[in-house]
Design a protein around this motif. Structure first.
Motif, PDB file in Angstrom:
ATOM      1  N   GLY A 290      84.497  67.605  13.604  1.00  0.00           N
ATOM      2  CA  GLY A 290      85.163  68.461  12.634  1.00  0.00           C
ATOM      3  C   GLY A 290      86.601  68.691  13.031  1.00  0.00           C
ATOM      4  N   ALA A 291      87.276  67.603  13.454  1.00  0.00           N
ATOM      5  CA  ALA A 291      88.615  67.706  14.033  1.00  0.00           C
ATOM      6  C   ALA A 291      89.622  66.919  13.209  1.00  0.00           C
ATOM      7  CB  ALA A 291      88.597  67.194  15.473  1.00  0.00           C
ATOM      8  N   THR A 292      90.885  67.158  13.467  1.00  0.00           N
ATOM      9  CA  THR A 292      91.981  66.398  12.873  1.00  0.00           C
ATOM     10  C   THR A 292      92.831  65.804  13.987  1.00  0.00           C
ATOM     11  OG1 THR A 292      93.463  68.315  12.789  1.00  0.00           O
ATOM     12  CG2 THR A 292      92.028  67.949  10.881  1.00  0.00           C
ATOM     13  N   THR A 293      93.633  64.797  13.620  1.00  0.00           N
ATOM     14  CA  THR A 293      94.498  64.163  14.618  1.00  0.00           C
ATOM     15  C   THR A 293      95.951  64.590  14.466  1.00  0.00           C
ATOM     16  OG1 THR A 293      94.685  62.268  13.128  1.00  0.00           O
ATOM     17  CG2 THR A 293      93.032  62.128  14.879  1.00  0.00           C
ATOM     18  N   ALA A 294      96.206  65.526  13.586  1.00  0.00           N
ATOM     19  CA  ALA A 294      97.571  66.009  13.368  1.00  0.00           C
ATOM     20  C   ALA A 294      97.504  67.492  13.029  1.00  0.00           C
ATOM     21  CB  ALA A 294      98.238  65.221  12.238  1.00  0.00           C
ATOM     22  N   PRO A 295      98.601  68.229  13.183  1.00  0.00           N
ATOM     23  CA  PRO A 295      98.603  69.650  12.848  1.00  0.00           C
ATOM     24  C   PRO A 295      98.206  69.890  11.397  1.00  0.00           C
ATOM     25  CG  PRO A 295     100.562  69.064  14.086  1.00  0.00           C
ATOM     26  CD  PRO A 295      99.883  67.785  13.754  1.00  0.00           C
ATOM     27  N   ALA A 296      97.521  70.992  11.131  1.00  0.00           N
ATOM     28  CA  ALA A 296      97.047  71.293   9.783  1.00  0.00           C
ATOM     29  C   ALA A 296      98.196  71.379   8.787  1.00  0.00           C
ATOM     30  CB  ALA A 296      96.254  72.602   9.797  1.00  0.00           C
ATOM     31  N   ALA A 297      99.339  71.959   9.211  1.00  0.00           N
ATOM     32  CA  ALA A 297     100.475  72.092   8.300  1.00  0.00           C
ATOM     33  C   ALA A 297     101.006  70.729   7.879  1.00  0.00           C
ATOM     34  CB  ALA A 297     101.582  72.902   8.971  1.00  0.00           C
ATOM     35  N   LEU A 298     101.036  69.786   8.827  1.00  0.00           N
ATOM     36  CA  LEU A 298     101.513  68.446   8.502  1.00  0.00           C
ATOM     37  C   LEU A 298     100.546  67.754   7.539  1.00  0.00           C
ATOM     38  CD1 LEU A 298     103.246  65.943   8.768  1.00  0.00           C
ATOM     39  CD2 LEU A 298     102.137  65.460  10.969  1.00  0.00           C
ATOM     40  N   LEU A 299      99.256  67.879   7.786  1.00  0.00           N
ATOM     41  CA  LEU A 299      98.278  67.252   6.895  1.00  0.00           C
ATOM     42  C   LEU A 299      98.340  67.860   5.501  1.00  0.00           C
ATOM     43  CD1 LEU A 299      95.210  66.907   9.295  1.00  0.00           C
ATOM     44  CD2 LEU A 299      96.758  65.105   8.515  1.00  0.00           C
ATOM     45  N   ASP A 300      98.586  69.155   5.409  1.00  0.00           N
ATOM     46  CA  ASP A 300      98.747  69.797   4.098  1.00  0.00           C
ATOM     47  C   ASP A 300      99.923  69.190   3.354  1.00  0.00           C
ATOM     48  OD1 ASP A 300      96.581  71.409   4.547  1.00  0.00           O
ATOM     49  OD2 ASP A 300      97.768  73.154   5.196  1.00  0.00           O
ATOM     50  N   ARG A 301     101.025  68.925   4.090  1.00  0.00           N
ATOM     51  CA  ARG A 301     102.199  68.348   3.442  1.00  0.00           C
ATOM     52  C   ARG A 301     101.934  66.906   2.991  1.00  0.00           C
ATOM     53  NH1 ARG A 301     106.338  69.535   7.016  1.00  0.00           N
ATOM     54  NH2 ARG A 301     106.569  67.446   7.882  1.00  0.00           N
ATOM     55  N   VAL A 302     101.185  66.163   3.804  1.00  0.00           N
ATOM     56  CA  VAL A 302     100.849  64.785   3.432  1.00  0.00           C
ATOM     57  C   VAL A 302      99.983  64.776   2.170  1.00  0.00           C
ATOM     58  CG1 VAL A 302      99.563  62.741   4.145  1.00  0.00           C
ATOM     59  CG2 VAL A 302     101.078  63.876   5.766  1.00  0.00           C
ATOM     60  N   HIS A 303      98.999  65.680   2.101  1.00  0.00           N
ATOM     61  CA  HIS A 303      98.148  65.746   0.908  1.00  0.00           C
ATOM     62  C   HIS A 303      98.932  66.239  -0.306  1.00  0.00           C
ATOM     63  CE1 HIS A 303      94.817  65.436   3.845  1.00  0.00           C
ATOM     64  NE2 HIS A 303      94.157  64.928   2.835  1.00  0.00           N
ATOM     65  N   ALA A 304      99.887  67.137  -0.094  1.00  0.00           N
ATOM     66  CA  ALA A 304     100.719  67.603  -1.198  1.00  0.00           C
ATOM     67  C   ALA A 304     101.557  66.457  -1.755  1.00  0.00           C
ATOM     68  CB  ALA A 304     101.613  68.756  -0.734  1.00  0.00           C
ATOM     69  N   ALA A 305     102.081  65.622  -0.862  1.00  0.00           N
ATOM     70  CA  ALA A 305     102.845  64.458  -1.314  1.00  0.00           C
ATOM     71  C   ALA A 305     101.964  63.505  -2.120  1.00  0.00           C
ATOM     72  CB  ALA A 305     103.445  63.724  -0.111  1.00  0.00           C
ATOM     73  N   SER A 306     100.718  63.382  -1.705  1.00  0.00           N
ATOM     74  CA  SER A 306      99.784  62.536  -2.450  1.00  0.00           C
ATOM     75  C   SER A 306      99.534  63.086  -3.848  1.00  0.00           C
ATOM     76  CB  SER A 306      98.469  62.417  -1.670  1.00  0.00           C
ATOM     77  OG  SER A 306      97.478  61.751  -2.418  1.00  0.00           O
ATOM     78  N   ARG A 307      99.367  64.405  -3.944  1.00  0.00           N
ATOM     79  CA  ARG A 307      99.123  65.004  -5.261  1.00  0.00           C
ATOM     80  C   ARG A 307     100.353  64.876  -6.153  1.00  0.00           C
ATOM     81  NH1 ARG A 307      96.463  68.787  -1.912  1.00  0.00           N
ATOM     82  NH2 ARG A 307      98.318  70.118  -1.856  1.00  0.00           N
ATOM     83  N   ARG A 308     101.547  65.048  -5.577  1.00  0.00           N
ATOM     84  CA  ARG A 308     102.766  64.946  -6.390  1.00  0.00           C
ATOM     85  C   ARG A 308     102.936  63.537  -6.947  1.00  0.00           C
ATOM     86  NH1 ARG A 308     105.118  67.763  -2.120  1.00  0.00           N
ATOM     87  NH2 ARG A 308     106.107  65.834  -1.392  1.00  0.00           N
ATOM     88  N   SER A 309     102.717  62.546  -6.111  1.00  0.00           N
ATOM     89  CA  SER A 309     102.930  61.155  -6.531  1.00  0.00           C
ATOM     90  C   SER A 309     101.726  60.556  -7.232  1.00  0.00           C
ATOM     91  CB  SER A 309     103.253  60.296  -5.301  1.00  0.00           C
ATOM     92  OG  SER A 309     102.160  60.282  -4.401  1.00  0.00           O
ATOM     93  N   ARG A 310     100.581  61.297  -7.212  1.00  0.00           N
ATOM     94  CA  ARG A 310      99.332  60.805  -7.811  1.00  0.00           C
ATOM     95  C   ARG A 310      98.915  59.466  -7.202  1.00  0.00           C
ATOM     96  NH1 ARG A 310      97.649  63.633 -11.940  1.00  0.00           N
ATOM     97  NH2 ARG A 310      96.307  61.943 -12.686  1.00  0.00           N
ATOM     98  N   GLU A 311      99.197  59.321  -5.899  1.00  0.00           N
ATOM     99  CA  GLU A 311      98.781  58.141  -5.149  1.00  0.00           C
ATOM    100  C   GLU A 311      97.710  58.534  -4.146  1.00  0.00           C
ATOM    101  OE1 GLU A 311     101.376  55.238  -3.369  1.00  0.00           O
ATOM    102  OE2 GLU A 311     103.061  55.941  -4.573  1.00  0.00           O
ATOM    103  N   ASP A 312      96.751  57.632  -3.932  1.00  0.00           N
ATOM    104  CA  ASP A 312      95.755  57.868  -2.897  1.00  0.00           C
ATOM    105  C   ASP A 312      96.373  57.695  -1.519  1.00  0.00           C
ATOM    106  OD1 ASP A 312      93.680  58.370  -4.651  1.00  0.00           O
ATOM    107  OD2 ASP A 312      93.144  56.253  -4.815  1.00  0.00           O
ATOM    108  N   LEU A 313      95.820  58.391  -0.530  1.00  0.00           N
ATOM    109  CA  LEU A 313      96.259  58.216   0.847  1.00  0.00           C
ATOM    110  C   LEU A 313      95.705  56.915   1.414  1.00  0.00           C
ATOM    111  CD1 LEU A 313      95.827  61.825   2.290  1.00  0.00           C
ATOM    112  CD2 LEU A 313      97.935  60.719   1.528  1.00  0.00           C
TER     113      LEU A 313
END
Length: 598
Positions: A290-313
């Protein structure tokens, strides 16, 4: 004695033979042959119309396949299949198989075969095999059974499962649709499933125990270990490892992961655990902890960029070039996250085989040849590669939208369930399911091209056209009379078996879709000549179209495994012909019993 066929019937048979030859020779793409077939039918019937028809009637016959409800249903099912893949809905089954194979190879192999059959009942054969193929290759590389001894049996299990429902393959839908158009009563999704399940139980011991012994061990020991990445796993508040020793927990749940400087105290929230693991094993460890390899804030920003561009990660391996500005920098101070909205999951150091030290190697200076495991949208990753002189390596992996996995499964189950109980026709329920996949975001509109296969679309349209012209020209009736001459003195079971053999030969050396389009009208003609109910003859055609085990060109999944298993033509015939004969005998006997044709 039978009369000579009409000129239109002769022309229809010649076009069909030419189509068969084109598919079997492989000199032209399937799409080109299919479009040429449609064009020849359209032009031929426009210049030389069928008796009593206008030239424009021939154009309608040639092109009506593109608007046929069978094609709409097939496209809708492909969209729903894409939704299951994009959301990772089938990934838990894949992980279960991996654990079973590690526990017991025989049990794991049997479970894989049964699971392949079950999944291909509802999902097109190709996505199921695409899911299982990398699993089997990976297991082989980790000491499991050689991939060359498992892929043909698994492919056979997939094909048998696809045979068992009307939506299992596009061929089944085509046969049922043509038969319904010709006047036979509609068949539900699971109408003939019990027959195929019984035949599958008869064939399963052969596939499980005998087939692997007939296949060579083509495994190659390359001597190269998989690339391993150093990563720092951050434990979340819901980690199942909390309060346990990380080393003991990972030894049970992710044995491919090597801990670096394993902590001797129980795990706590926000702890960082340094690991060394291949990419797939690293993802296993993330799920287990149940872990991540990057800080939660950074992952939130990466997912936000995905939602804005409507592109899959996506997750991509990127090699640092000689002129990269990243050389000498550390990940934390490189500015990658702030500039490109990407997260670095791990680093593979390409220098000498370094020794573990107490300091955090994820923060060691980067050097030429180091490989970064990066996640983000493909647009951001591409921009990163250009600006930092990085080389994107092969094997980019799309990150599934797991939050929608349950929804995708529910949509597929609902669509199939409504059709199976007869509340809605399969065309309507499948179309509704595809629309729901779009509306709920399980499949994105800009990715629909990955779901739909142009080859399948034009092939189905051409097959519908060739089937119609074979029927309308009188070719089906003439061929039925010809075949009936040889089958007249056979018992019903022999006639059904002969029809199945005839269609099986066609499907193993040409297109099973075209064999279905030609065989179904012939079945109607034979039913009248032999005084046999049409339904068992149509099912004999449907089953024969699915017995495509004996050659690599018989079906696209056969070709898909050829390179991975390093197979030769003889490997398919040596294992496929006995399976074909076993299935023909079993299915013919079951049809005789079901329809009382004693």
């Amino acid at each position: 004695m039978i009369d000579a066929p009409s000129a239109h019937a002769i022309a229809a048979m010649l076009v069909t033979v030419a189509m068969f030859y084109g598919f079997a020779s492989g000199r032209l793409k399937v799409e080109i042959i299919s479009l040429l077939t449609i064009s020849v039918i359209a032009l031929g019937l426009y210049l030389y119309p069928l008796p009593g028809e206008r030239p424009t009637d021939g154009l309608k016959l040639a092109f009506e396949g593109f608007g046929h409800y069978a094609l709409i249903t097939i496209c809708a099912l492909m969209v729903m299949g894409r939704g299951l893949v994009a959301t990772g809905a089938l990934d838990p089954a894949a992980r279960l198989l991996t654990r079973l194979w590690r526990f017991n190879r025989g049990l794991g192999f049997l479970t894989t075969l049964v699971l392949a059959m079950i999944m291909s009942m509802m999902v097109n054969d190709t996505p199921v095999l695409v899911l299982l193929l990398p699993i089997m290759v990976t297991l082989a590389s980790r000491g499991g059974m050689a991939a060359s001894r498992t892929l043909i049996p698994i492919n056979s299990a997939v094909l048998i499962g696809g045979m068992s429902t009307t939506i299992g393959t596009s061929t089944n839908l085509l046969v049922v649709s043509i038969a319904t158009d010709l006047g036979m009563r509609p068949m539900g999704v699971f109408y003939f499933t019990p027959l195929v399940v019984i035949a599958a139980l008869v064939a399963l011991p052969f596939i499980w125990l005998v087939m692997p012994r007939l296949l060579p061990d083509n495994s190659v020991q390359t001597g190269h270990a998989p690339r391993r990445f150093y990563a720092s796993l951050r434990l979340g508040p819901r980690s199942p490892a909390l309060g346990q020793l990380p080393a003991a927990f990972l030894a049970r749940t992710a044995p491919q992961v090597e801990l670096v400087g394993a902590p001797e105290t129980p795990a706590a929230v926000d702890d960082r655990i340094a690991v060394l693991a291949p990419h797939e094993a690293l993802e296993d460890a993330m799920r287990a902890l149940g872990a991540t390899t990057a800080p939660a804030a950074l992952l939130d920003r990466v997912h936000a960029a995905s939602r804005r561009s409507r592109e899959d990660l996506a997750v991509v391996e990127m090699s640092i070039g000689a002129d990269s500005t990243l050389i000498g920098k550390r990940i934390a101070t490189s500015g990658l996250a702030e500039t490109h909205d990407v997260a670095v999951m791990g680093v593979h150091h390409a220098r000498t085989a370094w020794e573990w030290r107490d300091d955090n190697l994820l923060e060691a200076p980067l050097d030429e040849g180091d490989i970064l495991l990066v996640t983000g949208t493909m647009a951001d990753i591409t921009a990163l590669a250009r600006s930092e002189s990085l080389l994107m390596l092969d094997g980019a992996k799309e990150v599934p939208r797991t939050a929608k996995a349950s929804l995708a499964l529910a949509i597929m189950a609902g669509s199939v369930g409504l059709a199976s109980v007869g509340l809605l026709p399969i065309a309507i329920s499948a179309l509704a399911g595809a629309i729901l996949m779009f509306v709920t975001g399980c499949v994105r509109f800009d990715k629909v091209g990955r779901a739909l296969s142009a080859k399948v679309i034009v092939l189905v349209a051409a097959s519908i056209a060739i089937g119609r012209v074979i029927l309308e020209s009188g070719a089906a009736e003439w061929l039925g009379q010809l075949i009936a001459l040889g089958l007249h003195h056979l018992p019903a079971g022999g006639a059904l078996a002969a029809v199945m053999v005839f269609v099986t030969i066609l499907t193993n050396f040409a297109s099973n879709t075209t064999a279905a389009a030609v065989g179904t009208p012939i079945a109607f003609s034979l039913a009248q000549k032999l005084s046999i109910p049409v339904e068992p003859l149509v099912l004999a055609v449907l089953f024969g179209c699915n017995l495509c085990y004996a050659t690599p060109v018989a079906y696209q999944t056969n070709m898909l495994i050829m390179t991975a298993g390093d197979y030769k033509f003889g490997d398919y015939t040596r294992t496929g012909i006995p399976l074909v004969l076993l299935m023909i005998v079993t299915l013919s006997a079951l049809l005789v019993f079901k329809y009382g044709l004693y």
